[in-house]
Design a protein around this motif. Structure first.
Motif, PDB file in Angstrom:
ATOM      1  N   CYS A   3       0.854  -1.186   0.000  1.00 57.21           N
ATOM      2  CA  CYS A   3       0.000   0.000   0.000  1.00 57.21           C
ATOM      3  C   CYS A   3       0.887   1.232   0.000  1.00 57.21           C
ATOM      4  O   CYS A   3       1.920   1.260   0.674  1.00 57.21           O
ATOM      5  N   ALA A  40      -1.621   0.213   7.222  1.00 58.95           N
ATOM      6  CA  ALA A  40      -2.158   1.529   6.840  1.00 58.95           C
ATOM      7  C   ALA A  40      -2.779   2.236   8.038  1.00 58.95           C
ATOM      8  O   ALA A  40      -2.574   3.444   8.230  1.00 58.95           O
ATOM      9  N   LEU A  45      -4.778   6.504  -0.173  1.00 58.27           N
ATOM     10  CA  LEU A  45      -4.092   5.253   0.098  1.00 58.27           C
ATOM     11  C   LEU A  45      -4.428   4.337  -1.062  1.00 58.27           C
ATOM     12  O   LEU A  45      -5.608   4.139  -1.374  1.00 58.27           O
TER      13      LEU A  45
END
Length: 131
Positions: A4, A66, A91
């Motif tokens: 990510c 995240a 993101l």
């Protein structure tokens, strides 16, 4: 694309101005008008920061990483979101394409709340196994 990333951009955004006073270490910095691909140029300026290095097959770990990134860097992200020219922050979760009829990826409310409070969007990019 495994993992990510946080990708931020804007037509008049000056990524180097923000990054010179930031602890973020970008994996990519791009400027409007620079060559993006063989026949394409960037239409905005920005940068990308790795948020999770978990594989495209470990979406649950990407989510955990995240959420931790957003909590850990909340103040720096809030400062980023006030930068002149910034138009987009997201993101981008890279997940591996699955065989079968359906592919879905669940985003828990805690992650969405953290991102939403900062004004950061969420994108899921689905890649072929060998891509």
């Amino acid at each position: 694309m495994p993992g990510c990333v946080l990708r931020v951009s804007g037509g008049d955004f000056q990524p180097h101005t923000f990054l010179k006073d930031s602890g973020f270490v970008p994996c990519n910095v791009f400027r409007k008008g620079e060559r993006k691909a063989k026949d394409r140029d960037w239409d905005s300026s920005g940068f990308t920061v790795v948020v999770s290095e978990a594989s495209g097959g470990d979406f649950a770990q990407q989510i955990r990483d995240a959420a931790e990134f957003l909590r850990k860097h909340k103040e720096e992200l809030a400062r980023l979101m006030t930068c002149a020219g910034l138009e987009d922050a997201r993101l981008d979760f890279g997940v591996r394409r699955k065989d079968g009829f359906l592919q879905s990826s669940y985003l828990p409310p805690g992650l969405l709340r953290l991102a939403g409070e900062l004004g950061i969007g969420v994108e899921i990019s689905i890649y072929d196994e060998d891509g």
